[in-house]
Write a protein that holds these residues in place. Sequence first.
Motif, mmCIF file in Angstrom:
data_model
loop_
_atom_site.group_PDB
_atom_site.id
_atom_site.type_symbol
_atom_site.label_atom_id
_atom_site.label_comp_id
_atom_site.label_asym_id
_atom_site.label_seq_id
_atom_site.Cartn_x
_atom_site.Cartn_y
_atom_site.Cartn_z
ATOM 1 N N ILE A 130 24.070 12.844 -8.264
ATOM 2 C CA ILE A 130 23.955 12.675 -6.811
ATOM 3 C C ILE A 130 25.214 13.117 -6.080
ATOM 4 C CG2 ILE A 130 22.223 10.847 -6.913
ATOM 5 C CD1 ILE A 130 24.418 8.791 -6.594
ATOM 6 N N ASP A 134 25.171 15.958 -3.213
ATOM 7 C CA ASP A 134 25.838 15.673 -1.937
ATOM 8 C C ASP A 134 26.801 16.806 -1.581
ATOM 9 O OD1 ASP A 134 26.455 12.976 -0.110
ATOM 10 O OD2 ASP A 134 28.158 14.343 -0.246
ATOM 11 N N ASN A 135 27.628 17.215 -2.535
ATOM 12 C CA ASN A 135 28.578 18.313 -2.296
ATOM 13 C C ASN A 135 27.864 19.589 -1.878
ATOM 14 O OD1 ASN A 135 30.889 16.906 -2.802
ATOM 15 N ND2 ASN A 135 31.494 18.050 -4.605
ATOM 16 N N LYS A 145 29.846 14.433 4.402
ATOM 17 C CA LYS A 145 30.196 13.984 3.062
ATOM 18 C C LYS A 145 29.729 12.554 2.818
ATOM 19 C CE LYS A 145 32.528 14.385 -0.903
ATOM 20 N NZ LYS A 145 32.027 15.266 -1.971
ATOM 21 N N TRP A 146 29.078 12.325 1.665
ATOM 22 C CA TRP A 146 28.592 11.032 1.170
ATOM 23 C C TRP A 146 27.297 10.551 1.839
ATOM 24 C CZ3 TRP A 146 30.588 10.580 -3.278
ATOM 25 C CH2 TRP A 146 31.943 10.831 -3.511
ATOM 26 N N ASP A 147 26.750 11.310 2.785
ATOM 27 C CA ASP A 147 25.505 10.871 3.431
ATOM 28 C C ASP A 147 24.353 10.782 2.437
ATOM 29 O OD1 ASP A 147 26.722 10.648 5.854
ATOM 30 O OD2 ASP A 147 25.672 12.318 6.825
ATOM 31 N N TYR A 148 24.241 11.787 1.587
ATOM 32 C CA TYR A 148 23.153 11.799 0.592
ATOM 33 C C TYR A 148 23.339 10.663 -0.408
ATOM 34 C CZ TYR A 148 19.944 13.579 -3.000
ATOM 35 O OH TYR A 148 18.930 13.710 -3.930
ATOM 36 N N VAL A 149 24.550 10.502 -0.908
ATOM 37 C CA VAL A 149 24.846 9.434 -1.874
ATOM 38 C C VAL A 149 24.516 8.068 -1.282
ATOM 39 C CG1 VAL A 149 26.668 8.254 -3.157
ATOM 40 C CG2 VAL A 149 26.602 10.761 -3.099
ATOM 41 N N SER A 150 24.934 7.859 -0.041
ATOM 42 C CA SER A 150 24.671 6.580 0.630
ATOM 43 C C SER A 150 23.177 6.304 0.741
ATOM 44 C CB SER A 150 25.303 6.565 2.027
ATOM 45 O OG SER A 150 26.700 6.686 1.953
ATOM 46 N N ILE A 192 17.618 13.804 5.241
ATOM 47 C CA ILE A 192 17.766 13.456 3.830
ATOM 48 C C ILE A 192 16.493 12.797 3.312
ATOM 49 C CG2 ILE A 192 19.030 11.995 2.196
ATOM 50 C CD1 ILE A 192 21.506 12.416 3.942
#
Length: 355
Positions: A130, A134-135, A145-150, A192
Motif C-alpha cells: 500500500i 500510495d507513492n 502523500k499517505w491519502d491512499y494508505v489512510s 480513492i
Amino acid sequence: MFKRMLVFLCLLLFANIYIANADYTLTLEDKVLTQKIEAKLVTIIESNSKYTYEAIISFLEKSINNATNERTKKMFEMIVSDFNKKINTTTTATTTPPTTTTNTNTGTTTSTTSNNTETNKVTILAWWNIFEIDNYLVSRWLIAKWDYVSYVESAENISKLSESFSFIYTQKTLEWYLYPDTYEINSWDFKISDLVKKQLENFDAKIYKKLFVYEDWTPKYMNEIIESVINLASIVEKEEKNLQEKPVVAWILKRAVRNYQKLWVDITVCYPHRLTEAECKAKVSEYLNSESEYNTHFITRLPPTPISNPSYETVNATLNHKETDYYYYLHDASWKVYYAKTLEEHEKNKELYLK
C-alpha cells in the motif's frame, strides 16, 4: 499562440502569489496543494485538449473546496479571479467535440470530454504494497502523500466495505485485497474509494471466486486459512518474480511456517516502518536486529498482516505449492534463484553467488 499565452499567464500568476504571500509560512498541506495545481496546470496547457480554459477553472474551483485553511482558499480564489479577468480580455473559450490523444512515450490513452472528465489508466504492480501504491498515485498527481494508505487502513472504511464484500473480515488493513491490475480512472475527479472498489471487485472475481469458493459460492476454507494463504503469498510475491519458481519458494516458506521455523525474509522486516521495496533495500540493515511482529529473523510464524497484494498466479502457486527436498533458497544479483537441501549447501551458495 494561445497555449504559449496561457503558459506565460500561469507563470506570472504563481510568481505574483509567491511575492504577495512572501511573509507567510506555507504548511505542508499548502505545499502539496500548490504543487498539485502547478503540475496540473502544466499538464493541461501542454496537452492537446481543446478545453484548456474550462478545465483550468474547474480544477482551481475544486481546489478552493479542498483548501485546508482560509489562506489557501483565498490564494486559490485569487488565482481564479485573476485568471478569469486576463482570459476574458484576450480570448473567448470555445467548445469542440471530444478528443482522444495517446502519449506514445508511455502508451497511456487519455480521452477528454466537454464535461471536464478525463479518462486515464493507472497500473498497480503485483508486488506493490500500500505504501508503493500510495507513492505511485502521488507521482501521478492524483492524491496527497499517505491519502491512499489512510483510506485502506481506516477501520471505518473497512467496516463499510465489508458490507458489500463478504470476504473482508479483518479490521486491520485492506492490504492483500487490493488486486494488482490496470484500472481506468477519471483523473479530473479521482476518488480513492472508486479505485479501491474496483480493486476489491477484481480480487473477488480473480482470486476469491476462482480459488476459495465452490461453484455454489460456499467457501472452501475458513477465513483464517484464506488469510494465511494470502499472507504467505504476499511474501512469495516479494521474494520470487519468476512464475515457474514461485511454487517451489512457496513450499520452502510454507514448510518453515508449519514447522515453526524462522522464515529469514528481509522484506518483511521493513513493513512496519512503512517503506517501499526500494526504500527497504537501502535501509533494511538498520532494522534486521529490531524485534517486531514483522521481523521473520526473530518470529517463527507469519507476520500479523500481508506485506503486499499478490496476483492470482502467486496465490495459486502458494495454494498449490510444489513439494521438493529444498529447505533454503537465495537470489544472485540478476535475481536467479539457487536452492539448497542443507545449511552447508546454502552457505556454499552464499559464497558463490552473493558477491
